[in-house]
Write a protein that holds these residues in place. Structure first.
Motif, PDB file in Angstrom:
ATOM      1  N   GLY A   1       3.999 -12.301  -4.374  1.00 29.38           N
ATOM      2  CA  GLY A   1       3.797 -13.138  -4.114  1.00 29.38           C
ATOM      3  C   GLY A   1       3.217 -12.300  -2.583  1.00 29.38           C
ATOM      4  N   GLU A   2       3.402 -11.471  -2.651  1.00 24.55           N
ATOM      5  CA  GLU A   2       3.103  -9.884  -1.961  1.00 24.55           C
ATOM      6  C   GLU A   2       1.859 -10.817  -0.669  1.00 24.55           C
ATOM      7  N   ARG A   3       1.878 -10.811   0.431  1.00 22.56           N
ATOM      8  CA  ARG A   3       1.089 -11.249   1.176  1.00 22.56           C
ATOM      9  C   ARG A   3       0.050  -9.766   1.467  1.00 22.56           C
ATOM     10  N   TYR A   4       0.628  -9.085   1.730  1.00 21.37           N
ATOM     11  CA  TYR A   4      -0.356  -7.816   1.381  1.00 21.37           C
ATOM     12  C   TYR A   4      -1.077  -7.376   0.651  1.00 21.37           C
ATOM     13  N   ALA A   5      -1.098  -8.015  -0.269  1.00 19.22           N
ATOM     14  CA  ALA A   5      -1.256  -7.720  -1.709  1.00 19.22           C
ATOM     15  C   ALA A   5      -2.255  -6.682  -1.810  1.00 19.22           C
ATOM     16  N   HIS A   6      -3.572  -7.082  -0.926  1.00 17.25           N
ATOM     17  CA  HIS A   6      -4.987  -5.998  -1.060  1.00 17.25           C
ATOM     18  C   HIS A   6      -4.088  -4.700  -0.826  1.00 17.25           C
ATOM     19  N   ARG A   7      -4.428  -4.603   1.212  1.00 20.67           N
ATOM     20  CA  ARG A   7      -3.712  -3.469   1.344  1.00 20.67           C
ATOM     21  C   ARG A   7      -2.727  -2.150   0.551  1.00 20.67           C
ATOM     22  N   ILE A   8      -1.964  -3.464  -0.055  1.00 15.83           N
ATOM     23  CA  ILE A   8      -0.823  -2.192  -0.637  1.00 15.83           C
ATOM     24  C   ILE A   8      -1.639  -1.712  -1.894  1.00 15.83           C
ATOM     25  N   ALA A   9      -2.591  -2.665  -3.044  1.00 10.31           N
ATOM     26  CA  ALA A   9      -3.455  -2.129  -3.453  1.00 10.31           C
ATOM     27  C   ALA A   9      -4.037  -0.697  -3.787  1.00 10.31           C
ATOM     28  N   ALA A  10      -4.869  -1.903  -2.258  1.00  8.20           N
ATOM     29  CA  ALA A  10      -5.851  -0.282  -1.531  1.00  8.20           C
ATOM     30  C   ALA A  10      -5.095   0.935  -1.364  1.00  8.20           C
ATOM     31  N   ALA A  11      -3.992   0.761  -0.848  1.00  8.34           N
ATOM     32  CA  ALA A  11      -2.927   1.886  -0.269  1.00  8.34           C
ATOM     33  C   ALA A  11      -2.608   2.782  -1.892  1.00  8.34           C
ATOM     34  N   ILE A  12      -2.183   1.776  -2.742  1.00  5.00           N
ATOM     35  CA  ILE A  12      -1.531   2.859  -4.275  1.00  5.00           C
ATOM     36  C   ILE A  12      -2.892   3.830  -4.660  1.00  5.00           C
ATOM     37  N   VAL A  13      -4.021   2.774  -4.085  1.00  2.00           N
ATOM     38  CA  VAL A  13      -4.884   3.333  -5.144  1.00  2.00           C
ATOM     39  C   VAL A  13      -5.661   4.707  -5.197  1.00  2.00           C
ATOM     40  N   ALA A  14      -5.560   4.731  -3.102  1.00  2.94           N
ATOM     41  CA  ALA A  14      -5.994   5.921  -2.067  1.00  2.94           C
ATOM     42  C   ALA A  14      -4.916   7.091  -2.378  1.00  2.94           C
ATOM     43  N   ALA A  15      -3.712   6.603  -3.353  1.00  2.00           N
ATOM     44  CA  ALA A  15      -2.578   7.847  -2.608  1.00  2.00           C
ATOM     45  C   ALA A  15      -2.536   8.671  -4.401  1.00  2.00           C
ATOM     46  N   ARG A  16      -3.204   8.026  -5.038  1.00  2.00           N
ATOM     47  CA  ARG A  16      -2.593   8.623  -6.546  1.00  2.00           C
ATOM     48  C   ARG A  16      -2.692  10.057  -6.606  1.00  2.00           C
ATOM     49  N   PRO A  17      -2.280  10.682  -7.696  1.00  2.00           N
ATOM     50  CA  PRO A  17      -1.303   9.512  -8.234  1.00  2.00           C
ATOM     51  C   PRO A  17       0.054  10.459  -7.318  1.00  2.00           C
ATOM     52  N   LEU A  18       1.317   9.368  -8.011  1.00  2.00           N
ATOM     53  CA  LEU A  18       2.335   8.654  -7.628  1.00  2.00           C
ATOM     54  C   LEU A  18       3.038   8.814  -8.949  1.00  2.00           C
ATOM     55  N   HIS A  19       4.405   9.593  -8.224  1.00  2.00           N
ATOM     56  CA  HIS A  19       5.473  10.053  -9.382  1.00  2.00           C
ATOM     57  C   HIS A  19       6.579   9.485  -9.386  1.00  2.00           C
ATOM     58  N   THR A  20       7.121   9.033  -7.862  1.00  2.00           N
ATOM     59  CA  THR A  20       8.245   9.273  -7.648  1.00  2.00           C
ATOM     60  C   THR A  20       8.283   8.075  -6.780  1.00  2.00           C
ATOM     61  N   THR A  21       9.788   6.889  -6.858  1.00  2.00           N
ATOM     62  CA  THR A  21      10.192   5.938  -6.579  1.00  2.00           C
ATOM     63  C   THR A  21       9.913   5.883  -4.632  1.00  2.00           C
ATOM     64  N   ALA A  22      10.101   7.069  -4.154  1.00  2.00           N
ATOM     65  CA  ALA A  22      10.427   7.633  -2.954  1.00  2.00           C
ATOM     66  C   ALA A  22       8.404   7.477  -2.567  1.00  2.00           C
ATOM     67  N   GLN A  23       7.881   8.157  -2.961  1.00  2.00           N
ATOM     68  CA  GLN A  23       6.315   7.943  -3.163  1.00  2.00           C
ATOM     69  C   GLN A  23       5.765   6.223  -2.717  1.00  2.00           C
ATOM     70  N   LEU A  24       6.177   5.291  -3.637  1.00  2.00           N
ATOM     71  CA  LEU A  24       5.348   4.899  -3.989  1.00  2.00           C
ATOM     72  C   LEU A  24       6.194   3.642  -2.375  1.00  2.00           C
ATOM     73  N   ALA A  25       7.254   3.711  -2.256  1.00  2.00           N
ATOM     74  CA  ALA A  25       8.375   2.844  -0.886  1.00  2.00           C
ATOM     75  C   ALA A  25       7.216   3.544  -0.222  1.00  2.00           C
ATOM     76  N   ASP A  26       6.968   5.523   0.131  1.00  2.00           N
ATOM     77  CA  ASP A  26       6.495   5.175   1.463  1.00  2.00           C
ATOM     78  C   ASP A  26       4.742   4.690   1.403  1.00  2.00           C
TER      79      ASP A  26
END
Length: 318
Positions: A162-187
């Motif tokens: 039920g993430e309110r900012y789902a689109h913003r977060i998904a877009a940020a993840i795609v732009a930041a790939r590749p991500l390998h650690t929990t700290a990277q994802l959290a940031d």
């Protein structure tokens, strides 16, 4: 991690008094703890009545090892099985003891899994993105984060958390790939949400981590087959209890129990009922039961727990 260390790292079982109250009238027979974890609920159920035998099921080998140590004193009253709980029907059918009189599901992630830094379940520790409850399975969090399309990520964030900012977060993840650690994802998640959302008591990445964990372990899709298998095998006066921590989990549980309690007729509405539909369970609690304020203060992770319970009825006579 040794079994001894693992056993100590498991936190107290959630709503233990309420769970033992649900099962108190059932003195003997086979019980299944389908989400064994560290064995806290199982220990209480075995202590409650000496006539009970227990099948403890968990997909996590570390959980099985910890529970084996914790429950060693019960000897051959306990059988352990390292499997997913959606295989419950097959496991009960081949169990050496019966009849099935009690089933407990404690859904979601365990405290041990969250606190095991190296397993990558929590945003609080920097670790490889993993989140697998069973390390033998192929899909891990890195695969989800780095290969899912933008639309897939957005939908799993919405559906699973039920993430309110789902689109913003998904877009940020795609732009930041590749991500390998929990700290990277959290940031990445933290930077993607508005500043106001970063000031709450909870870390803004909590929902994202939960959604990805649910996807990695296919958690929501396992509930229905497991519960239906349990209800089909539960003997009259046997009882089933569930603990859920997420709206998706609770919604599935509620629908299945309400259908069983209402005896849904499958015949056309314009014709008399000939399918023999009748209630198969009695709901022990029409509304969900929540943990007490004292328990939440003692164990904050119990705060979102919802307890539902039902008793199997005798088959209707025709």
């Amino acid at each position: 991690m040794s079994a001894a260390v693992a056993a100590r790292s498991f936190h107290e079982p959630v709503m233990i008094d309420e769970i033992t109250e649900v099962f108190a009238p059932v003195e003997g027979g086979l019980f299944v703890d389908a989400t064994l974890g560290g064995g806290g609920h199982a220990e209480a159920l075995l202590d409650q009545h000496p006539g009970r035998r227990l099948l403890g099921v968990d997909r996590d080998p570390e959980a099985i090892a910890a529970a084996q140590e914790r429950l060693a004193a019960f000897g051959d009253r306990v059988t352990f099985c390292c499997e997913r709980f959606d295989r419950l029907g097959e496991l009960v059918d081949t169990a050496p003891t019966g009849p099935l009189m009690g089933v407990l599901f404690d859904f979601g992630v365990s405290s041990h899994q969250l606190d095991s830094r190296e397993r990558g379940f929590s945003h609080r520790y920097d670790a490889p993105l993993d989140m697998r409850m069973d390390a033998r399975s192929g899909r891990d969090a890195q695969l989800v984060v780095n290969t899912y399309e933008l639309a897939e990520l957005r939908e799993l964030l919405r559906h699973h958390a039920g993430e309110r900012y789902a689109h913003r977060i998904a877009a940020a993840i795609v732009a930041a790939r590749p991500l390998h650690t929990t700290a990277q994802l959290a940031d990445v998640v933290k930077s993607a949400v508005p500043a106001a959302a970063r000031r709450g008591r909870r870390h803004p990445a909590m929902r994202t981590f939960a959604a990805i964990r649910i996807e990695v372990n296919d958690e929501l899709n396992l509930i229905e087959p497991a519960m239906r298998a349990a209800l089909a095998r539960l003997q009259p006066r046997g009882r089933l209890a569930t603990l859920t921590y997420h709206s998706g989990e609770d919604s599935t549980v509620k629908i299945i129990l309400r259908e069983a309690a209402d005896g849904i007729c499958e015949c056309p509405s314009t014709l008399p009922c000939i399918c023999g539909a009748a209630p198969t369970v009695r709901l022990l609690r029409r509304k969900v039961t929540r943990p007490s304020a004292a328990e939440v203060e003692r164990n904050p992770r119990a705060a979102s727990a919802l307890l539902r319970a039902a008793e199997r009825l005798k088959p209707a006579r025709h």
